[in-house]
Design a protein around this motif. Structure first.
Motif, PDB file in Angstrom:
ATOM      1  N   THR A  51      -0.236  -5.642  -4.157  1.00 13.02           N
ATOM      2  CA  THR A  51      -0.875  -6.886  -4.589  1.00 13.02           C
ATOM      3  C   THR A  51      -0.786  -7.951  -3.495  1.00 13.02           C
ATOM      4  OG1 THR A  51       1.119  -7.676  -5.721  1.00 13.02           O
ATOM      5  CG2 THR A  51      -0.458  -6.397  -7.018  1.00 13.02           C
ATOM      6  N   TYR A  52      -0.128  -7.653  -2.393  1.00 17.63           N
ATOM      7  CA  TYR A  52      -0.168  -8.542  -1.234  1.00 17.63           C
ATOM      8  C   TYR A  52      -1.582  -8.572  -0.646  1.00 17.63           C
ATOM      9  CZ  TYR A  52       4.958  -8.752  -0.835  1.00 17.63           C
ATOM     10  OH  TYR A  52       6.299  -8.977  -1.044  1.00 17.63           O
ATOM     11  N   ASP A  53      -2.141  -7.379  -0.438  1.00 20.14           N
ATOM     12  CA  ASP A  53      -3.410  -7.323   0.286  1.00 20.14           C
ATOM     13  C   ASP A  53      -4.416  -6.361  -0.313  1.00 20.14           C
ATOM     14  OD1 ASP A  53      -1.961  -5.328   3.013  1.00 20.14           O
ATOM     15  OD2 ASP A  53      -2.309  -4.882   0.911  1.00 20.14           O
ATOM     16  N   GLY A  54      -4.090  -5.742  -1.434  1.00 17.62           N
ATOM     17  CA  GLY A  54      -5.026  -4.848  -2.092  1.00 17.62           C
ATOM     18  C   GLY A  54      -5.054  -3.440  -1.546  1.00 17.62           C
ATOM     19  N   THR A  55      -4.195  -3.133  -0.589  1.00 12.75           N
ATOM     20  CA  THR A  55      -4.145  -1.771  -0.055  1.00 12.75           C
ATOM     21  C   THR A  55      -3.822  -0.792  -1.174  1.00 12.75           C
ATOM     22  OG1 THR A  55      -3.386  -2.567   2.084  1.00 12.75           O
ATOM     23  CG2 THR A  55      -3.014  -0.250   1.597  1.00 12.75           C
ATOM     24  N   THR A  56      -4.554   0.299  -1.218  1.00 11.00           N
ATOM     25  CA  THR A  56      -4.302   1.315  -2.235  1.00 11.00           C
ATOM     26  C   THR A  56      -3.984   2.660  -1.601  1.00 11.00           C
ATOM     27  OG1 THR A  56      -6.658   1.788  -2.411  1.00 11.00           O
ATOM     28  CG2 THR A  56      -5.741   0.247  -4.006  1.00 11.00           C
ATOM     29  N   TYR A  57      -3.226   3.442  -2.327  1.00 10.77           N
ATOM     30  CA  TYR A  57      -2.888   4.813  -1.927  1.00 10.77           C
ATOM     31  C   TYR A  57      -3.221   5.721  -3.084  1.00 10.77           C
ATOM     32  CZ  TYR A  57      -0.142   9.027  -1.659  1.00 10.77           C
ATOM     33  OH  TYR A  57       0.226  10.340  -1.690  1.00 10.77           O
ATOM     34  N   GLY A  64     -10.785  10.602  -6.152  1.00 13.81           N
ATOM     35  CA  GLY A  64     -12.064  10.837  -6.802  1.00 13.81           C
ATOM     36  C   GLY A  64     -11.966  11.065  -8.297  1.00 13.81           C
ATOM     37  N   ARG A  65     -10.761  11.230  -8.813  1.00 15.49           N
ATOM     38  CA  ARG A  65     -10.576  11.463 -10.244  1.00 15.49           C
ATOM     39  C   ARG A  65      -9.766  10.344 -10.916  1.00 15.49           C
ATOM     40  NH1 ARG A  65      -7.621  15.609 -11.974  1.00 15.49           N
ATOM     41  NH2 ARG A  65      -6.283  15.726 -10.127  1.00 15.49           N
ATOM     42  N   PHE A  66      -8.806   9.787 -10.206  1.00 20.27           N
ATOM     43  CA  PHE A  66      -7.936   8.742 -10.756  1.00 20.27           C
ATOM     44  C   PHE A  66      -8.270   7.402 -10.106  1.00 20.27           C
ATOM     45  CE2 PHE A  66      -3.951  11.488 -11.941  1.00 20.27           C
ATOM     46  CZ  PHE A  66      -4.771  12.366 -12.638  1.00 20.27           C
ATOM     47  N   THR A  67      -8.113   6.326 -10.884  1.00 20.82           N
ATOM     48  CA  THR A  67      -8.330   4.981 -10.370  1.00 20.82           C
ATOM     49  C   THR A  67      -7.209   4.067 -10.844  1.00 20.82           C
ATOM     50  OG1 THR A  67     -10.737   5.285 -10.439  1.00 20.82           O
ATOM     51  CG2 THR A  67      -9.922   3.040 -10.235  1.00 20.82           C
ATOM     52  N   ILE A  68      -6.598   3.358  -9.904  1.00 20.82           N
ATOM     53  CA  ILE A  68      -5.562   2.391 -10.239  1.00 20.82           C
ATOM     54  C   ILE A  68      -6.185   0.999 -10.257  1.00 20.82           C
ATOM     55  CG2 ILE A  68      -4.804   2.107  -7.835  1.00 20.82           C
ATOM     56  CD1 ILE A  68      -1.939   1.799  -8.902  1.00 20.82           C
ATOM     57  N   SER A  69      -5.783   0.196 -11.230  1.00 18.94           N
ATOM     58  CA  SER A  69      -6.307  -1.168 -11.312  1.00 18.94           C
ATOM     59  C   SER A  69      -5.324  -2.027 -12.072  1.00 18.94           C
ATOM     60  CB  SER A  69      -7.677  -1.179 -11.991  1.00 18.94           C
ATOM     61  OG  SER A  69      -7.572  -0.739 -13.338  1.00 18.94           O
ATOM     62  N   GLY A  70      -5.568  -3.323 -12.033  1.00 19.32           N
ATOM     63  CA  GLY A  70      -4.718  -4.256 -12.762  1.00 19.32           C
ATOM     64  C   GLY A  70      -5.544  -5.385 -13.326  1.00 19.32           C
ATOM     65  N   ASP A  71      -4.979  -6.140 -14.255  1.00 17.07           N
ATOM     66  CA  ASP A  71      -5.703  -7.279 -14.804  1.00 17.07           C
ATOM     67  C   ASP A  71      -4.846  -8.542 -14.751  1.00 17.07           C
ATOM     68  OD1 ASP A  71      -5.381  -6.268 -18.318  1.00 17.07           O
ATOM     69  OD2 ASP A  71      -3.973  -7.279 -16.981  1.00 17.07           O
ATOM     70  N   ILE A  72      -5.437  -9.656 -15.164  1.00 12.93           N
ATOM     71  CA  ILE A  72      -4.762 -10.942 -15.030  1.00 12.93           C
ATOM     72  C   ILE A  72      -3.610 -11.109 -16.012  1.00 12.93           C
ATOM     73  CG2 ILE A  72      -6.799 -12.076 -14.092  1.00 12.93           C
ATOM     74  CD1 ILE A  72      -7.282 -13.273 -16.872  1.00 12.93           C
ATOM     75  N   LYS A  73      -3.474 -10.158 -16.912  1.00 12.62           N
ATOM     76  CA  LYS A  73      -2.349 -10.201 -17.851  1.00 12.62           C
ATOM     77  C   LYS A  73      -1.172  -9.370 -17.339  1.00 12.62           C
ATOM     78  CE  LYS A  73      -5.206 -11.032 -21.925  1.00 12.62           C
ATOM     79  NZ  LYS A  73      -5.577 -10.555 -23.279  1.00 12.62           N
ATOM     80  N   ASN A  74      -1.230  -9.031 -16.046  1.00 14.56           N
ATOM     81  CA  ASN A  74      -0.146  -8.253 -15.431  1.00 14.56           C
ATOM     82  C   ASN A  74       0.013  -6.881 -16.074  1.00 14.56           C
ATOM     83  OD1 ASN A  74       0.245 -10.491 -13.879  1.00 14.56           O
ATOM     84  ND2 ASN A  74       2.396 -10.782 -14.402  1.00 14.56           N
ATOM     85  N   VAL A  75      -1.110  -6.256 -16.351  1.00 13.24           N
ATOM     86  CA  VAL A  75      -1.084  -4.877 -16.836  1.00 13.24           C
ATOM     87  C   VAL A  75      -1.678  -3.985 -15.750  1.00 13.24           C
ATOM     88  CG1 VAL A  75      -1.832  -3.257 -18.607  1.00 13.24           C
ATOM     89  CG2 VAL A  75      -1.283  -5.612 -19.226  1.00 13.24           C
ATOM     90  N   LEU A  76      -0.947  -2.939 -15.423  1.00 11.07           N
ATOM     91  CA  LEU A  76      -1.387  -1.952 -14.441  1.00 11.07           C
ATOM     92  C   LEU A  76      -1.962  -0.767 -15.187  1.00 11.07           C
ATOM     93  CD1 LEU A  76      -1.247  -1.118 -11.367  1.00 11.07           C
ATOM     94  CD2 LEU A  76       0.862   0.086 -11.986  1.00 11.07           C
ATOM     95  N   TYR A  77      -3.109  -0.284 -14.739  1.00  7.45           N
ATOM     96  CA  TYR A  77      -3.761   0.849 -15.391  1.00  7.45           C
ATOM     97  C   TYR A  77      -3.871   2.019 -14.429  1.00  7.45           C
ATOM     98  CZ  TYR A  77      -5.277  -2.768 -18.673  1.00  7.45           C
ATOM     99  OH  TYR A  77      -5.300  -3.800 -19.577  1.00  7.45           O
ATOM    100  N   LEU A  78      -3.939   3.205 -15.016  1.00  5.97           N
ATOM    101  CA  LEU A  78      -4.308   4.404 -14.274  1.00  5.97           C
ATOM    102  C   LEU A  78      -5.342   5.134 -15.118  1.00  5.97           C
ATOM    103  CD1 LEU A  78      -3.790   6.103 -11.721  1.00  5.97           C
ATOM    104  CD2 LEU A  78      -2.214   7.484 -13.093  1.00  5.97           C
ATOM    105  N   GLN A  79      -6.589   5.062 -14.701  1.00  7.52           N
ATOM    106  CA  GLN A  79      -7.657   5.804 -15.361  1.00  7.52           C
ATOM    107  C   GLN A  79      -7.690   7.202 -14.772  1.00  7.52           C
ATOM    108  OE1 GLN A  79      -9.763   4.885 -17.938  1.00  7.52           O
ATOM    109  NE2 GLN A  79     -10.392   7.031 -17.882  1.00  7.52           N
ATOM    110  N   MET A  80      -7.532   8.189 -15.618  1.00  7.45           N
ATOM    111  CA  MET A  80      -7.465   9.573 -15.164  1.00  7.45           C
ATOM    112  C   MET A  80      -8.631  10.339 -15.780  1.00  7.45           C
ATOM    113  SD  MET A  80      -3.355  10.262 -15.425  1.00  7.45           S
ATOM    114  CE  MET A  80      -3.329  10.194 -17.205  1.00  7.45           C
TER     115      MET A  80
END
Length: 124
Positions: A51-57, A64-80
């Motif tokens: 969350t410093y710079d948005g770098t993702t691993y 191509g199958r999983f996506t990591i994301s977050g929202d303004i309520k401080n919830v981290l998601y992993l869409q699989m």
């Protein structure tokens, strides 16, 4: 101290989808991510974000199958999506306030705070 609470695991057939959620008490200027551990295997980094710079691993096995994301309520998601039996394991969310280079983002030893795991089982 950072607190993390993961949820969203379950049983799904191969090819199906799940979304994991992790409520994080501190979000800004952290490395946060998802790790998984299969029986008899070491914990591995699946998807992480700075969350410093948005770098993702992403692990090669999930690109191509999983996506990591977050929202303004401080919830981290992993869409699989397009889940495979080899995605089966206990999934953990983790956070750490120290900046990391990309190669260190997937190292579980680099994370100080961990949530409880949530089981993901993919049947063939």
């Amino acid at each position: 101290e950072v607190q993390l609470q993961a949820s969203g695991g379950g049983l799904v057939q191969a090819g199906g989808s799940l979304r994991l959620s992790c409520a994080v008490s501190a979000f800004d200027d952290y490395a946060i991510g998802w790790f998984r551990q299969a029986p008899g295997k070491e914990r591995e980094g699946v998807a992480c974000i700075s969350t410093y710079d948005g770098t993702t691993y992403y692990a090669d096995s999930v690109k191509g199958r999983f996506t990591i994301s977050g929202d303004i309520k401080n919830v981290l998601y992993l869409q699989m999506n397009s889940l495979k039996p080899e995605d089966t394991g206990v999934y953990f969310c983790a956070a750490d306030p120290r900046r990391k280079i990309l190669s260190a983002m997937s190292d579980a030893n680099e994370y100080a705070y961990w949530g409880q795991g949530t089981q993901v089982t993919v049947s063939s």
